[in-house]
Design a protein around this motif. Structure first.
Motif, PDB file in Angstrom:
ATOM      1  N   GLY A  85       0.827  -1.217   0.000  1.00 41.01           N
ATOM      2  CA  GLY A  85       0.000   0.000   0.000  1.00 41.01           C
ATOM      3  C   GLY A  85       0.855   1.258   0.000  1.00 41.01           C
ATOM      4  N   CYS A  86       1.940   1.254   0.772  1.00 39.27           N
ATOM      5  CA  CYS A  86       2.870   2.398   0.785  1.00 39.27           C
ATOM      6  C   CYS A  86       3.492   2.610  -0.594  1.00 39.27           C
ATOM      7  CB  CYS A  86       3.971   2.173   1.819  1.00 39.27           C
ATOM      8  SG  CYS A  86       3.423   2.269   3.530  1.00 39.27           S
ATOM      9  N   VAL A  87       3.885   1.515  -1.244  1.00 41.12           N
ATOM     10  CA  VAL A  87       4.464   1.618  -2.586  1.00 41.12           C
ATOM     11  C   VAL A  87       3.428   2.168  -3.563  1.00 41.12           C
ATOM     12  CG1 VAL A  87       5.391   0.287  -4.531  1.00 41.12           C
ATOM     13  CG2 VAL A  87       6.159  -0.220  -2.208  1.00 41.12           C
ATOM     14  N   ILE A  88       2.199   1.710  -3.444  1.00 43.75           N
ATOM     15  CA  ILE A  88       1.136   2.177  -4.340  1.00 43.75           C
ATOM     16  C   ILE A  88       0.898   3.679  -4.152  1.00 43.75           C
ATOM     17  CG2 ILE A  88      -1.342   2.015  -4.841  1.00 43.75           C
ATOM     18  CD1 ILE A  88      -1.025  -1.052  -4.090  1.00 43.75           C
ATOM     19  N   VAL A  89       0.788   4.112  -2.909  1.00 47.35           N
ATOM     20  CA  VAL A  89       0.569   5.541  -2.637  1.00 47.35           C
ATOM     21  C   VAL A  89       1.736   6.365  -3.174  1.00 47.35           C
ATOM     22  CG1 VAL A  89       0.368   7.279  -0.803  1.00 47.35           C
ATOM     23  CG2 VAL A  89      -0.971   5.172  -0.678  1.00 47.35           C
ATOM     24  N   ALA A  90       2.957   5.918  -2.920  1.00 45.99           N
ATOM     25  CA  ALA A  90       4.132   6.643  -3.406  1.00 45.99           C
ATOM     26  C   ALA A  90       4.164   6.670  -4.934  1.00 45.99           C
ATOM     27  CB  ALA A  90       5.413   6.001  -2.863  1.00 45.99           C
ATOM     28  N   GLY A  91       3.807   5.562  -5.566  1.00 44.10           N
ATOM     29  CA  GLY A  91       3.798   5.497  -7.027  1.00 44.10           C
ATOM     30  C   GLY A  91       2.739   6.386  -7.645  1.00 44.10           C
ATOM     31  N   VAL A  92       1.568   6.406  -7.058  1.00 45.01           N
ATOM     32  CA  VAL A  92       0.499   7.271  -7.564  1.00 45.01           C
ATOM     33  C   VAL A  92       0.872   8.740  -7.364  1.00 45.01           C
ATOM     34  CG1 VAL A  92      -1.908   7.986  -7.171  1.00 45.01           C
ATOM     35  CG2 VAL A  92      -1.336   5.557  -7.312  1.00 45.01           C
ATOM     36  N   VAL A 105       5.763   1.889 -13.490  1.00 41.02           N
ATOM     37  CA  VAL A 105       6.998   1.253 -13.025  1.00 41.02           C
ATOM     38  C   VAL A 105       6.892   0.821 -11.564  1.00 41.02           C
ATOM     39  CG1 VAL A 105       9.458   1.654 -12.612  1.00 41.02           C
ATOM     40  CG2 VAL A 105       8.403   2.484 -14.701  1.00 41.02           C
ATOM     41  N   GLN A 106       6.255   1.635 -10.716  1.00 42.38           N
ATOM     42  CA  GLN A 106       6.207   1.340  -9.291  1.00 42.38           C
ATOM     43  C   GLN A 106       4.824   0.929  -8.796  1.00 42.38           C
ATOM     44  OE1 GLN A 106       8.821   5.009  -8.201  1.00 42.38           O
ATOM     45  NE2 GLN A 106       8.771   3.669  -6.432  1.00 42.38           N
ATOM     46  N   ALA A 107       3.813   1.735  -9.072  1.00 40.70           N
ATOM     47  CA  ALA A 107       2.503   1.480  -8.487  1.00 40.70           C
ATOM     48  C   ALA A 107       1.836   0.235  -9.074  1.00 40.70           C
ATOM     49  CB  ALA A 107       1.591   2.689  -8.659  1.00 40.70           C
ATOM     50  N   LEU A 108       1.874   0.093 -10.382  1.00 41.71           N
ATOM     51  CA  LEU A 108       1.177  -1.036 -11.011  1.00 41.71           C
ATOM     52  C   LEU A 108       1.702  -2.399 -10.559  1.00 41.71           C
ATOM     53  CD1 LEU A 108      -1.128  -1.809 -12.873  1.00 41.71           C
ATOM     54  CD2 LEU A 108       0.470  -1.664 -14.791  1.00 41.71           C
ATOM     55  N   PRO A 109       3.027  -2.624 -10.511  1.00 38.19           N
ATOM     56  CA  PRO A 109       3.491  -3.919  -9.986  1.00 38.19           C
ATOM     57  C   PRO A 109       3.036  -4.162  -8.546  1.00 38.19           C
ATOM     58  CG  PRO A 109       5.268  -2.817 -11.145  1.00 38.19           C
ATOM     59  CD  PRO A 109       4.144  -1.827 -11.036  1.00 38.19           C
TER      60      PRO A 109
END
Length: 121
Positions: A85-92, A105-109
């Motif tokens: 979830g942290c990676v998704i928030v940061a990616g978005v 590159v980050q959020a989708l994976p």
């Protein structure tokens, strides 16, 4: 967690370890080749800022790796969900404020990995 979700978590963790290396140790060399949208003269003055970002990516990778080492499946899934979830928030956020490709590159994976973690419950 099932094997597929663990593999996807590991891939996201490896990606963030690569980002850590890139931003902390290779910002002025490999970073120039990776981040072509930035003008070359920005890399040296932003070296400390990039290293700080890299450190945060390392924390994300550490949390994801930790989730794979937890024996209790419920806790393992909870920790994995939190860090994904942290990676998704940061990616978005990165996609909205810096460069759209960050989402892919980050959020989708991380979204895909999170979906598999949730399906494994």
């Amino acid at each position: 967690m099932n094997v597929v979700s663990q593999l996807l978590i590991a891939l996201v963790a490896i990606e963030h370890l690569y980002i850590l290396w890139l931003e902390m140790f290779a910002w002025t060399t490999r970073g120039r080749k990776t981040f072509k949208s930035l003008s070359p003269e920005l890399f040296e003055p932003t070296k400390a800022l990039a290293a700080n970002q890299g450190l945060y990516n390392g924390f994300l990778a550490a949390g994801l790796c930790w989730s794979l080492l937890i024996d209790d499946s419920v806790w393992s899934q909870n920790v994995a969900c939190f860090f994904l979830g942290c990676v998704i928030v940061a990616g978005v956020y990165g996609a909205l404020t810096a460069q759209r490709s960050i989402f892919f590159v980050q959020a989708l994976p991380a979204i895909i990995a999170l979906a598999f973690v949730l399906l494994a419950r």
